[in-house]
Design a protein around this motif. Structure first.
Motif, PDB file in Angstrom:
ATOM      1  N   ASN A   1      -4.227   5.199   6.088  1.00 24.85           N
ATOM      2  CA  ASN A   1      -4.405   5.318   4.631  1.00 24.85           C
ATOM      3  C   ASN A   1      -3.618   4.048   3.874  1.00 24.85           C
ATOM      4  OD1 ASN A   1      -4.832   8.330   5.527  1.00 24.85           O
ATOM      5  ND2 ASN A   1      -6.358   7.580   3.935  1.00 24.85           N
ATOM      6  N   ASN A   2      -3.963   4.001   2.662  1.00 24.64           N
ATOM      7  CA  ASN A   2      -3.037   3.280   2.034  1.00 24.64           C
ATOM      8  C   ASN A   2      -1.570   4.150   1.783  1.00 24.64           C
ATOM      9  OD1 ASN A   2      -1.718   1.957  -0.340  1.00 24.64           O
ATOM     10  ND2 ASN A   2      -3.530   1.100  -0.553  1.00 24.64           N
ATOM     11  N   GLY A   3      -0.557   3.462   2.117  1.00 26.73           N
ATOM     12  CA  GLY A   3       0.670   4.391   1.806  1.00 26.73           C
ATOM     13  C   GLY A   3       1.131   4.591   0.506  1.00 26.73           C
ATOM     14  N   SER A   4       0.584   3.740  -0.417  1.00 30.20           N
ATOM     15  CA  SER A   4       0.956   3.627  -1.910  1.00 30.20           C
ATOM     16  C   SER A   4       0.191   4.567  -2.747  1.00 30.20           C
ATOM     17  CB  SER A   4       1.071   2.179  -2.350  1.00 30.20           C
ATOM     18  OG  SER A   4       0.641   2.126  -3.760  1.00 30.20           O
ATOM     19  N   ASN A   5       0.869   5.125  -3.857  1.00 27.45           N
ATOM     20  CA  ASN A   5       0.088   6.175  -4.673  1.00 27.45           C
ATOM     21  C   ASN A   5      -0.793   5.614  -5.543  1.00 27.45           C
ATOM     22  OD1 ASN A   5       1.137   8.555  -3.431  1.00 27.45           O
ATOM     23  ND2 ASN A   5       2.927   8.197  -4.520  1.00 27.45           N
ATOM     24  N   TRP A   6      -0.660   4.017  -5.628  1.00 26.67           N
ATOM     25  CA  TRP A   6      -1.467   3.527  -6.587  1.00 26.67           C
ATOM     26  C   TRP A   6      -2.839   3.108  -6.377  1.00 26.67           C
ATOM     27  CZ3 TRP A   6       0.836   3.294 -11.313  1.00 26.67           C
ATOM     28  CH2 TRP A   6       2.249   3.387 -11.348  1.00 26.67           C
ATOM     29  N   PHE A   7      -3.095   2.915  -4.948  1.00 30.02           N
ATOM     30  CA  PHE A   7      -4.407   2.410  -4.607  1.00 30.02           C
ATOM     31  C   PHE A   7      -5.078   3.598  -3.397  1.00 30.02           C
ATOM     32  CE2 PHE A   7      -3.823  -1.685  -6.265  1.00 30.02           C
ATOM     33  CZ  PHE A   7      -2.346  -1.997  -5.957  1.00 30.02           C
TER      34      PHE A   7
ATOM     35  N   THR B   1      -7.339   2.719  -0.782  1.00 26.80           N
ATOM     36  CA  THR B   1      -7.839   2.064   0.321  1.00 26.80           C
ATOM     37  C   THR B   1      -7.663   2.518   1.650  1.00 26.80           C
ATOM     38  OG1 THR B   1      -6.085   0.332   0.585  1.00 26.80           O
ATOM     39  CG2 THR B   1      -7.696   0.071  -1.168  1.00 26.80           C
TER      40      THR B   1
ATOM     41  N   ASP C   1      -8.966   2.556  -8.501  1.00 28.13           N
ATOM     42  CA  ASP C   1      -9.104   2.040  -9.846  1.00 28.13           C
ATOM     43  C   ASP C   1      -9.931   0.801  -9.956  1.00 28.13           C
ATOM     44  OD1 ASP C   1      -7.453   0.939 -12.152  1.00 28.13           O
ATOM     45  OD2 ASP C   1      -7.471   3.062 -12.258  1.00 28.13           O
TER      46      ASP C   1
ATOM     47  N   ASP D   1     -10.825   5.826 -11.381  1.00 25.07           N
ATOM     48  CA  ASP D   1      -9.809   5.858 -12.248  1.00 25.07           C
ATOM     49  C   ASP D   1      -8.557   6.506 -11.654  1.00 25.07           C
ATOM     50  OD1 ASP D   1      -8.261   6.089 -14.523  1.00 25.07           O
ATOM     51  OD2 ASP D   1      -9.943   6.522 -15.570  1.00 25.07           O
ATOM     52  N   LEU D   2      -7.485   5.985 -11.885  1.00 30.17           N
ATOM     53  CA  LEU D   2      -6.104   6.189 -11.368  1.00 30.17           C
ATOM     54  C   LEU D   2      -5.839   7.733 -11.743  1.00 30.17           C
ATOM     55  CD1 LEU D   2      -4.000   5.424  -9.391  1.00 30.17           C
ATOM     56  CD2 LEU D   2      -3.036   4.268 -11.123  1.00 30.17           C
ATOM     57  N   GLU D   3      -6.107   8.009 -13.142  1.00 30.68           N
ATOM     58  CA  GLU D   3      -5.633   9.211 -13.601  1.00 30.68           C
ATOM     59  C   GLU D   3      -6.691  10.404 -12.967  1.00 30.68           C
ATOM     60  OE1 GLU D   3      -5.576   9.249 -17.978  1.00 30.68           O
ATOM     61  OE2 GLU D   3      -5.811   7.010 -17.750  1.00 30.68           O
TER      62      GLU D   3
ATOM     63  N   SER E   1      -6.593  12.136  -8.498  1.00 23.85           N
ATOM     64  CA  SER E   1      -6.029  13.179  -8.028  1.00 23.85           C
ATOM     65  C   SER E   1      -6.820  14.574  -7.999  1.00 23.85           C
ATOM     66  CB  SER E   1      -4.533  13.589  -8.423  1.00 23.85           C
ATOM     67  OG  SER E   1      -4.566  13.486 -10.027  1.00 23.85           O
TER      68      SER E   1
ATOM     69  N   SER F   1      -9.874  13.531   0.476  1.00 28.52           N
ATOM     70  CA  SER F   1      -8.763  13.853   0.951  1.00 28.52           C
ATOM     71  C   SER F   1      -8.737  14.243   2.446  1.00 28.52           C
ATOM     72  CB  SER F   1      -8.002  14.934   0.395  1.00 28.52           C
ATOM     73  OG  SER F   1      -8.747  16.026   0.263  1.00 28.52           O
TER      74      SER F   1
END
Lengths: 168, 172
Positions: A4-10, A12, A55, A75-77, A80, A143
């Motif tokens: 997974n992407n380890g960052s919370n912003w993407f 991918t 996003d 959308d990032l918001e 989740s 998820s």
């Protein structure tokens, strides 16, 4: 899916199939019965896929019963919540209710037609009275993704490149 | 040589953990940022240059596999490593407050920079929803993970330093 992407912003992820297995950039990725994303980068043995909830992702879609087209954006918001936002649905007389199925449209330049995206959960008329927008609950639980299906024929190959001159 | 290999191994392990295991352990769909913890720890334990190199390698890995543009994470982590390195003189082994404060500050800088460059410059001004939705939960989760991870890194660093002292004294 191997990473997974380890960052919370993407949103991918990486899969373990690549050009040696026929995966190309812009191949569509499905899981279960729903659209998951599109391949953005590919190597011999791996490929990076951008989910539709990311996003930066935009999918040209249509309502199954009325064939009205709209744009489905991640959308990032909402990431989740696991929801998607759709916009630019024409505000015509066609009735669109919550529970309506949304699939990829025939005018998309990167997505094959008819891939199931999700169900409409909310719909409102925009302030300009010309378009409608709302939220979609995707068919896939992002998820819990483990295995995905990649369609190796890209939209560009299917349309034979003839549509390249027409408008995006 | 041994120190470099062990450092690279720590970075690689944290990177793999973040990609796979922590996705399942995500809390409110937020994962901790282990690479920041590693970069900051090596920064204030070993100084500016080593902090910068650790940051550079961690950022390079992050850019190759997760990012969009090559170099964004690389630059950010290298700068964070360098800034943490300037706190080396204030660092003592048994102190736990300074590491936590520094790691928290680094995490905040990382979150704000990512928001500023990737979202704000594209016109997405929903700053407060990102602040409370992503930056602050990630900060809290990272600090919780620091309490464990930092002790491990400190322990490894102490053992490496003890070995280097012993081999240095043999030359006398």
């Amino acid at each position: 899916m191997i990473a997974n992407n380890g960052s919370n912003w993407f949103a991918t992820f990486t899969i373990d199939k690549g050009t040696l297995d026929g995966v190309k950039v812009d191949s569509n990725v499905l899981a279960g019965s729903g659209l998951v994303g599109i391949v953005t980068e590919v190597g011999p043995n791996y490929a990076q896929v951008r989910s539709i909830i990311d996003d930066a992702s935009n999918v040209s879609a249509m309502m199954l019963s009325t064939s009205d087209t709209c744009m489905v954006r991640g959308d990032l918001e909402l990431m989740s919540d696991g929801r998607l936002h759709f916009e630019k649905l024409p505000n015509n007389d066609n009735v669109v209710e919550p529970g309506e199925q949304v699939v990829t449209s025939h005018v998309s330049s990167r997505f094959l037609q008819g891939l199931f995206i999700g169900y409409v959960s909310d719909i409102d008329v925009d302030a300009n009275n010309l378009t409608r927008s709302g939220y979609i609950t995707p068919a896939v639980d992002f998820s819990k993704l483990q295995e995905v299906l990649v369609i190796t024929t890209t939209k560009r190959e299917m349309t034979g490149g003839e549509d390249a001159g027409e408008g995006e | 040589m041994k120190r470099k290999l062990i450092t690279l191994l720590i970075i690689l392990v944290c990177f793999l953990l973040e990609s796979s295991v922590f996705h399942r352990l995500s809390f409110a769909s937020v994962k901790p940022n282990l690479l920041i913890v590693v970069t900051s720890s090596f920064g204030f334990m070993r100084g500016k240059k080593e902090g910068m190199f650790v940051g550079f390698s961690a950022g390079l890995l992050a850019d190759l596999f997760w990012g969009n543009a090559l170099g964004f994470n690389m630059l950010l982590y290298a700068v964070i490593g360098y800034m943490n390195g300037s706190f080396k003189r204030m660092f003592y082994d048994d102190d736990v407050k300074l590491p936590i404060v520094l790691i928290g500050a680094s995490e905040l800088v990382y979150g704000l920079s990512t928001y500023a460059c990737v979202y704000m410059l594209q016109g997405d001004f929903a700053f407060f929803s990102y602040l409370f939705g992503i930056i602050l939960p990630e900060l809290v989760y990272t600090i919780l993970v620091t309490l464990i991870l930092y002790q491990i890194i400190l322990h490894i660093n102490k053992k490496l330093e003890a070995e280097e002292q012993r081999s240095a004294s043999k030359f006398v």
